[in-house]
Design a protein around this motif. Structure first.
Motif, PDB file in Angstrom:
ATOM      1  N   SER A 116      74.821  44.836  39.204  1.00  0.00           N
ATOM      2  CA  SER A 116      75.571  45.301  38.037  1.00  0.00           C
ATOM      3  C   SER A 116      74.656  45.480  36.841  1.00  0.00           C
ATOM      4  CB  SER A 116      76.709  44.338  37.708  1.00  0.00           C
ATOM      5  OG  SER A 116      76.170  43.063  37.426  1.00  0.00           O
ATOM      6  N   SER A 117      73.679  44.559  36.700  1.00  0.00           N
ATOM      7  CA  SER A 117      72.791  44.686  35.550  1.00  0.00           C
ATOM      8  C   SER A 117      71.939  45.950  35.647  1.00  0.00           C
ATOM      9  CB  SER A 117      71.890  43.457  35.421  1.00  0.00           C
ATOM     10  OG  SER A 117      71.078  43.349  36.551  1.00  0.00           O
TER      11      SER A 117
ATOM     12  N   LEU B  77      74.165  48.846  34.974  1.00  0.00           N
ATOM     13  CA  LEU B  77      74.554  48.956  33.574  1.00  0.00           C
ATOM     14  C   LEU B  77      73.425  49.531  32.735  1.00  0.00           C
ATOM     15  CD1 LEU B  77      76.951  48.111  31.629  1.00  0.00           C
ATOM     16  CD2 LEU B  77      75.320  46.395  30.884  1.00  0.00           C
ATOM     17  N   LEU B  78      72.264  48.864  32.825  1.00  0.00           N
ATOM     18  CA  LEU B  78      71.139  49.333  31.996  1.00  0.00           C
ATOM     19  C   LEU B  78      70.749  50.748  32.377  1.00  0.00           C
ATOM     20  CD1 LEU B  78      68.613  46.453  31.375  1.00  0.00           C
ATOM     21  CD2 LEU B  78      70.092  47.669  29.778  1.00  0.00           C
TER      22      LEU B  78
ATOM     23  N   ILE C 244      73.301  53.082  30.949  1.00  0.00           N
ATOM     24  CA  ILE C 244      73.134  53.328  29.510  1.00  0.00           C
ATOM     25  C   ILE C 244      71.931  54.231  29.276  1.00  0.00           C
ATOM     26  CG2 ILE C 244      72.619  52.265  27.279  1.00  0.00           C
ATOM     27  CD1 ILE C 244      74.083  49.795  28.189  1.00  0.00           C
ATOM     28  N   GLY C 245      70.846  53.887  29.998  1.00  0.00           N
ATOM     29  CA  GLY C 245      69.629  54.667  29.828  1.00  0.00           C
ATOM     30  C   GLY C 245      69.842  56.121  30.225  1.00  0.00           C
TER      31      GLY C 245
ATOM     32  N   ALA D   6      72.033  57.883  27.709  1.00  0.00           N
ATOM     33  CA  ALA D   6      71.284  58.154  26.463  1.00  0.00           C
ATOM     34  C   ALA D   6      70.334  59.319  26.675  1.00  0.00           C
ATOM     35  CB  ALA D   6      70.514  56.913  26.036  1.00  0.00           C
TER      36      ALA D   6
ATOM     37  N   ILE E  35      72.234  62.595  26.791  1.00  0.00           N
ATOM     38  CA  ILE E  35      72.675  63.047  25.468  1.00  0.00           C
ATOM     39  C   ILE E  35      71.484  63.571  24.669  1.00  0.00           C
ATOM     40  CG2 ILE E  35      73.713  62.325  23.287  1.00  0.00           C
ATOM     41  CD1 ILE E  35      75.305  60.272  24.883  1.00  0.00           C
ATOM     42  N   LEU E  36      70.389  62.791  24.703  1.00  0.00           N
ATOM     43  CA  LEU E  36      69.207  63.210  23.940  1.00  0.00           C
ATOM     44  C   LEU E  36      68.683  64.539  24.437  1.00  0.00           C
ATOM     45  CD1 LEU E  36      67.154  59.945  23.395  1.00  0.00           C
ATOM     46  CD2 LEU E  36      68.422  61.284  21.719  1.00  0.00           C
TER      47      LEU E  36
ATOM     48  N   SER F 156      70.959  67.300  23.314  1.00  0.00           N
ATOM     49  CA  SER F 156      70.893  67.588  21.879  1.00  0.00           C
ATOM     50  C   SER F 156      69.528  68.131  21.487  1.00  0.00           C
ATOM     51  CB  SER F 156      71.248  66.355  21.054  1.00  0.00           C
ATOM     52  OG  SER F 156      70.800  65.194  21.674  1.00  0.00           O
ATOM     53  N   ALA F 157      68.493  67.763  22.250  1.00  0.00           N
ATOM     54  CA  ALA F 157      67.175  68.315  21.935  1.00  0.00           C
ATOM     55  C   ALA F 157      67.202  69.830  22.050  1.00  0.00           C
ATOM     56  CB  ALA F 157      66.116  67.740  22.878  1.00  0.00           C
TER      57      ALA F 157
ATOM     58  N   THR G 192      70.259  71.675  22.004  1.00  0.00           N
ATOM     59  CA  THR G 192      71.282  72.197  21.095  1.00  0.00           C
ATOM     60  C   THR G 192      70.826  72.163  19.651  1.00  0.00           C
ATOM     61  OG1 THR G 192      72.449  70.421  22.237  1.00  0.00           O
ATOM     62  CG2 THR G 192      73.770  72.274  21.410  1.00  0.00           C
ATOM     63  N   PHE G 193      70.164  71.093  19.290  1.00  0.00           N
ATOM     64  CA  PHE G 193      69.850  70.921  17.871  1.00  0.00           C
ATOM     65  C   PHE G 193      68.396  71.240  17.561  1.00  0.00           C
ATOM     66  CE2 PHE G 193      73.480  68.059  18.562  1.00  0.00           C
ATOM     67  CZ  PHE G 193      74.348  68.576  17.627  1.00  0.00           C
TER      68      PHE G 193
END
Lengths: 436, 345, 324, 191
Positions: free
Chosen positions: C3-4, C7-8, C11-12, C15, C18-19, C22-23, C25-26
């Protein structure tokens, strides 16, 4: 009583010389007439060694509008175009050396008799320029330039500056007492040039006799205003502010608020130039200070050596500092072999105990300079920036608004030479912009 | 530029030459007011004398000792530092003496000599000389010394000998509390100021209370302060606004709840407010340069003082308040620049 | 455990996703030079340059051609690369060194007056033109020492500035700071300098300074290479391109106003290499080389003036410089 | 009143820089001029609040349900770092002026231990989500306050004659120490 914000109250010390009537300085045997005696464009000598000159004859021609000629103070022969230490820069500068012939003969057609009020504005301005009249309070800016404001500036105020706020000096005071007509008539001529029908004579309240006399003599259109005794009451911007409440904008000139200020001595010179065609070859100077044996007010020819002036006034007595001008804005001299100029309103000799030669220490931020500054600056910051030579930052701190009146430096308990730092920063800033 | 501070004429060839030439040349102006830094420092020292005398009267010889040790050690520290760093010695300007005297007046009279010496060390070396000596220190040196000691040696710094007449000094000196300390204890233990003992105003006004040796007599300090204002060493702005802020702030709270808060008059005379308002906050180097700035500064001092006194852990907040406001001085100076003549509006 | 990691990792991954999106898009357009400069910078955002981070610094030096490339953390290579990107020169011409052209210490000169004021030559100069009797001489208040960023100038006991050769970078800050203009940049290869720029005649100078150039012209006469010019109103000037560092002028100067930056290096003939062609003997202006043809020649060190002409002319590279 | 005390407590009494000694690196690095200090403060307020919000959610909705609190530090760093990057990119695109004002400071904050500190402290102190955010605002305000007054003083130091050995960071650390002493006066203000 009218005044401005800030300023200081240094000891007046006028009692040394203010009651001594003006005496004529005797004719010398040799004169050293500096070619450049005014602010602005240079002038070029038009005589050469061996030429005979007469009193009032032109020695140098102006190069440009903001420039004036100088004239022979007496008749005689041009010995040479030599070099003499210039009282303002301390460096050698060209001068016309004249050996007087003792006859003191006027140049042809001088002095003339004419009615200035019958002359046109342009004729009057030309007469002023031809006579080499400059601001006689010490700034030596050509008067005809000051009296020719551009068309878009409306002038509604003319102030005759008789404040004489510099301690020690009394030359304007004596002039107003002894020759009020010259001042008043000169003021009338200036009014005509400016197209005004009224004027104000501003005199500090420590000269009640001059105020009284002027009030008696002045015509109705010239008002006499007594001002609070405070230095620098006679500074142009402060004077305008005190009398009219207007503030000359930062970086601007008095004409931007519709005002023209002329020194009382300049008015007298304007009268001489316009009514009699006499050029500016002599002026009234206070020779004073405790380092001089017999303080005197003298009428002295331009080009007379300081050495002779000092001898005439009984010699020196423990002199530590010799100053052309007053103690607040005058310029210290290191030699007696310099010549009286058109702008020499005083010769001040201070003893060591009257002046200030102790070293300075760190600023303790007491805020006295801020209180004293008539220009609303923070002199202490400027002085710290000066120590580091940081002129860009100093400009952000309104360096260029400083008028170098010396009020901050007078009060600084740490004895900081703030004015000197300001001059230093201004020089650095000028050098940097000259490079670009 | 080097040798900013006074250079010794004997070491300065240009000056030596000058004495021979008999004519000096400098930039205008050529005359100067007679008031210089040593004169100003002397005036402040004179103004502190009444307060110090009251301290000596009520606390006796130990108080005198603290003053002497503080002044001497401050001067010695300054000389030593300047000798070691090869800078010109500037003790003649009197600022070290003044720092020593102020430090002493902020210490309890029973402070042992070593404590005083440490305080002087912090005040002179750390708070003053590290920043470049007189004129360059952002914080009031004496207060840095005091706060350093207060935090490092809390017991020694809050052992307050009981005041008694100079002529009845007994060997068995007892200790007590300061009025503000007693107040804090009362509120802490009983939740109301009613339990605080002996809250009269006359004793702290005259000085017959426990406290730092120089802060006990409001009267003596006010006299000194008035002298300074009359001599134009300081302006009225800082003391008046500081005291007024404290009075108004505590007054409002007192009117709301007289049970929970002491009266403004008590707050004015008790503790170090008078010493702080007239002598510490007005330190020229560490206070704002313009009068508007001084008003802002003093109001800030007043608010922080009251906040700490009423709700903080320490009974007294004057020293902290002034030090914190010292840090704001550069910002205040920027924000309160005077309008220059002829500014385009 | 699982699970750890999940989870990590989750999240990684999220992230990163998304980054990444957005890199794209933005994305914002940027001056390519600015980006290239930024790549050369350390990226530590230490703030030592006075700007808020490397990006701001890169922006500034790209936009403002006057801004100094004052990143203390960047190495020589990167600096070179940056100046290439920005098309700036690093000042790569012949290395220069500052020289003080006044020898008038207070002991040798007179003063016009006692100066009272800030201890800065520039400030002193604006009050009556400086206190020194000679209006060309060093005011001695140490402004050059003050402005030198490298500590390469120190005010000596004699009240005059001295340049420390190893520290001077020839940046010229002292040159523009000196109000008297007595500091001059000369090529590092230069060795002799006339320590006076006075335009006064010998007569005018006499009461002012004992060690100035009196315009006698002896140095110009003795110079075998015509490297020195002097006139009635200009102090001697050494043309560093013509000067061959022989030092004859130093010993000839009656007031000792010419001095050497370092000891002249004399010539030595390497016997093994010398073919005995005699060219050196012919070119030597000091007659310091002698020998027999086809045998190794030798240098008389006492006579050698270190001009180096022989080294230049030797066809077999048989002559070297030594420090005597 | 409670929230005011929370803010005062975080800003003054337990000032992150002066009492907890967190975030010393940007405190020293970005306090040379007031303008940059103000920009940095704004960025910190923004990031601290946002980071607190996100980390609080992660802690209570991911870590605790899965009993993975021991991964707190790593997870928070990961989240904060990516968050800051994301925010930087968005601001750069959406509002260039705002990016000019504070965007530069955003990458700096990634390594600011004060941000992680406030996130972890919030969990330790058992704050609710709202409490946590307000606490973060207070802490950031305190950081900004310290930074700005400090920048003001350091700008003045440029004009002072500080002994050469103490110029720059040494004197800044001494000043910070004295300022820290002064701020201790607030101790006990909020229990």
């Amino acid at each position: 009583m009218k005044t401005f914000k800030g300023g200081i109250h240094p000891p007046e010390e006028k009692q040394l010389v203010k009651d001594n009537p003006i005496v004529d300085f005797p004719l010398s045997s040799r004169y050293h007439v500096l070619v450049q005696q005014h602010l602005g464009a240079p002038a070029k000598p038009v005589v050469k060694a061996g030429d005979e000159v007469r009193k009032g004859q032109v020695l140098s021609e102006p190069l440009g509008f903001v420039s004036v000629p100088v004239h022979a103070p007496t008749s005689g022969r041009v010995k040479e175009i030599g070099r003499i230490v210039h009282p303002v820069t301390g460096l050698l500068a060209p001068c016309v050396v004249i050996d007087a012939d003792g006859r003191d003969e006027w140049a042809e057609g001088l002095p003339m008799e004419r009615d200035p009020f019958a002359m046109s504005r342009d004729e009057l301005l030309d007469a002023i320029k031809t006579a080499g009249v400059v601001g006689m309070g010490g700034a030596t800016f050509p008067t005809h330039v000051k009296l020719s404001p551009p068309k878009d500036k409306t002038i509604d105020t003319f102030i005759v500056n008789g404040a004489e706020c510099e301690p020690y000096l009394s030359s304007d005071h004596r002039l107003m007492l002894e020759q009020p007509e010259r001042v008043l008539k000169g003021a009338g001529v200036v009014m005509k040039i400016l197209g005004l029908d009224r004027a104000t004579i501003a005199i500090e309240a420590n000269k009640p006799d001059a105020i009284k006399l002027m009030r008696e003599k002045a015509p109705a259109e010239i008002q006499v205003e007594a001002l609070k005794v405070k230095y620098p009451q006679g500074a142009e911007k402060q004077l305008i502010n005190a009398l009219t409440g207007r503030e000359v904008p930062s970086g601007g000139l008095p004409m931007d608020v519709g005002a023209v200020v002329q020194n009382a001595g300049t008015c007298a010179a304007v009268w001489d130039a316009c009514a009699r065609g006499i050029p500016l070859i002599e002026r009234i100077t206070s020779v004073t200070g405790r380092g001089i044996v017999q303080p005197k007010n003298i009428r002295v020819r331009v080009g007379t050596l300081l050495r002779e002036v000092i001898e005439f006034s009984g010699g020196l007595n423990g002199a530590a500092k010799i100053i052309f001008g007053g103690p607040m804005m005058g310029i210290a001299q290191f030699t007696q072999d310099i010549a009286i100029m058109k702008g020499t309103s005083g010769v001040l000799v201070l003893r060591e105990e009257d002046t200030n030669i102790t070293d300075y220490s760190a600023c303790i931020s007491c805020g006295r300079c801020v209180e004293a500054c008539p220009m609303g600056l923070i002199p202490s910051t400027l002085s710290k920036l000066g120590e580091k030579g940081m002129w860009q930052k100093a400009k952000e701190n309104n360096l260029l608004d400083c008028v170098e009146c010396g009020s901050c430096t007078y009060v600084s308990p740490a004895n900081r030479p703030i004015v000197h730092f300001v001059k230093h920063l201004k020089a650095l800033s000028r050098a940097a912009s000259a490079k670009k | 530029m080097k040798n900013i501070s006074a250079s010794n004429p004997a070491e300065d060839p240009a000056r030596e030459q000058a004495t021979k030439l008999s004519v000096y040349v400098s930039s205008s102006p050529h005359v100067h007011s007679t008031e210089d830094v040593p004169w100003i420092m002397r005036q402040v020292i004179y103004a502190l004398i009444p307060g110090a005398l009251v301290g000596v009267y009520f606390f006796g010889i130990p108080a005198l000792k603290v003053i002497a040790v503080a002044v001497v050690s401050c001067v010695v520290m300054e000389v030593l530092w300047q000798k070691l760093t090869g800078n010109p010695i500037t003790v003649k300007d009197g600022s070290a003496v003044l720092t020593g005297l102020l430090l002493a007046m902020n210490l309890p009279s029973g402070a042992p000599w070593w404590l005083v010496v440490i305080g002087s060390l912090v005040a002179i070396i750390i708070a003053k000389q590290l920043f470049g000596g007189i004129g360059n220190n952002p914080f009031n040196p004496a207060l840095v010394g005091r706060v350093f000691l207060l935090i490092s040696f809390p017991v020694a710094m809050t052992t307050w000998p009981e005041p008694r007449s100079f002529f009845s000094q007994a060997a068995d000196a007892t200790t007590g509390a300061t009025p503000l300390g007693a107040l804090k204890t009362a509120i802490f233990e009983h939740g109301t100021i009613a339990a605080a003992p002996g809250m009269n105003l006359m004793d702290p006004f005259l000085g017959n209370v426990g406290g730092s040796l120089g802060e006990i007599s409001a009267l003596a300090l006010i006299l000194g302060g008035i002298y300074l204002i009359a001599r134009k060493i300081i302006t009225w702005h800082i003391p008046v606004v500081y005291i007024a802020t404290v009075a108004v702030f505590t007054g409002i709270l007192w009117l709301i709840n007289p049970e929970g808060y002491a009266s403004p008059s008590f707050h004015l005379v008790a503790g170090g407010l008078m010493l702080g308002a007239f002598f510490m906050a007005t330190d020229m180097v560490t206070s704002p340069i313009t009068n508007t700035g001084k008003v802002v500064f003093a109001a800030g001092c007043g608010v922080i003082t009251v906040v700490i006194r009423l709700w903080g852990g320490y009974p007294e907040g004057v020293s902290f308040a002034i030090l914190i406001m010292n840090a704001f001085v550069p910002l205040i100076n920027r924000a309160t620049r005077p309008t220059k003549f002829g500014a385009v509006r | 455990m699982i699970s750890s990691i999940l989870l990590l990792g989750g999240i990684g991954f999220l992230a990163a996703l998304i980054l990444g999106i957005s890199a794209v898009t933005f994305a914002v357009k940027m001056d390519p030079r600015e980006k290239a400069v930024l790549d050369q910078l350390p990226g530590a955002n230490c703030g030592a340059c006075g700007f808020a981070g490397c990006a701001a610094f890169a922006h500034e030096i790209t936009v403002n051609p006057e801004a100094e490339m004052a990143c203390p953390a960047v190495n020589e290579e990167a600096l070179q690369a940056m100046s290439e990107i920005l098309g700036r020169s690093l000042g790569g011409s012949a290395p220069l060194i500052a020289c003080i052209r006044c020898k008038g210490s207070p002991a040798e000169t007179t003063n016009r007056y006692g100066y009272v004021g800030p201890r800065d030559c520039r400030a002193a100069q604006i009050v009556a033109g400086g206190s020194k009797g000679c209006q060309y001489g060093c005011l001695g208040l140490g402004t050059c020492e003050e402005v030198c960023p490298f500590g390469a100038i120190i005010m000596g006991e004699d009240g005059l500035p001295h340049v420390i050769e190893s520290l001077c970078t020839g940046c010229g800050k002292c040159v523009s700071a000196c109000p008297r203009g007595i500091i001059q940049l000369i090529p590092r290869t230069g060795n002799y300098i006339v320590g006076c720029i006075s335009r006064d005649t010998a007569k005018e100078m006499k009461p002012l300074c004992k060690v100035g150039c009196i315009k006698c012209g002896i140095c110009a006469d003795v110079c075998p290479f015509d490297a020195i010019t002097v006139s009635k109103t200009t102090s001697a000037v050494i043309d560093q391109d013509k000067c061959r560092r022989c030092g004859l002028c130093v010993s000839a100067c009656p007031t000792g106003v010419i001095s050497a930056l370092r000891v002249p290096q004399k010539a030595r003939i390497i016997a093994e290499k010398c073919k005995g062609c005699s060219i050196c003997e012919q070119v030597c202006p000091a007659e310091a080389i002698s020998g027999k043809v086809k045998e190794p020649y030798f240098v008389n060190e006492g006579k050698c003036i270190g001009c180096g002409l022989c080294i230049e002319k030797c066809p077999s590279d048989a002559i070297e410089r030594i420090i005597s | 009143m409670y929230y005011i005390l929370l803010i005062v407590g975080a800003a003054l009494v337990n000032n992150f820089v002066l009492a907890r000694f967190l975030g010393i690196c940007p405190f020293m690095g970005v306090s040379k001029s007031i303008d940059t200090a103000v920009g940095m403060s704004m960025a910190v307020i923004f990031v601290m609040t946002l980071a607190t919000f996100v980390t609080w959610l992660i802690n209570f909705y991911l870590l605790i349900p899965f009993e993975l609190q021991y991964l707190q530090t790593i997870a928070f760093i990961l989240v904060i770092a990516s968050l800051v990057q994301l925010v930087e990119m968005i601001i750069q695109r959406v509002s260039p002026p705002l990016y000019q004002a504070l965007g530069i400071f955003l990458p700096l904050i990634t390594t600011n231990c004060a941000v992680l500190g406030v996130a972890i402290l919030n969990i330790q102190l058992g704050h609710s989500l709202l409490d946590a955010c307000i606490f973060a605002v207070g802490a950031a305000l305190g950081f900004g306050l310290a930074l700005v007054i400090f920048a003001g003083m350091r700008e003045d130091f440029e004009l002072n004659n500080i002994p050469e050995a103490f110029r720059g960071t040494p004197i800044a650390l001494v000043t910070a120490g004295i300022l820290s002493l002064a701020f201790m006066g607030f101790s006990g203000l909020v229990k």
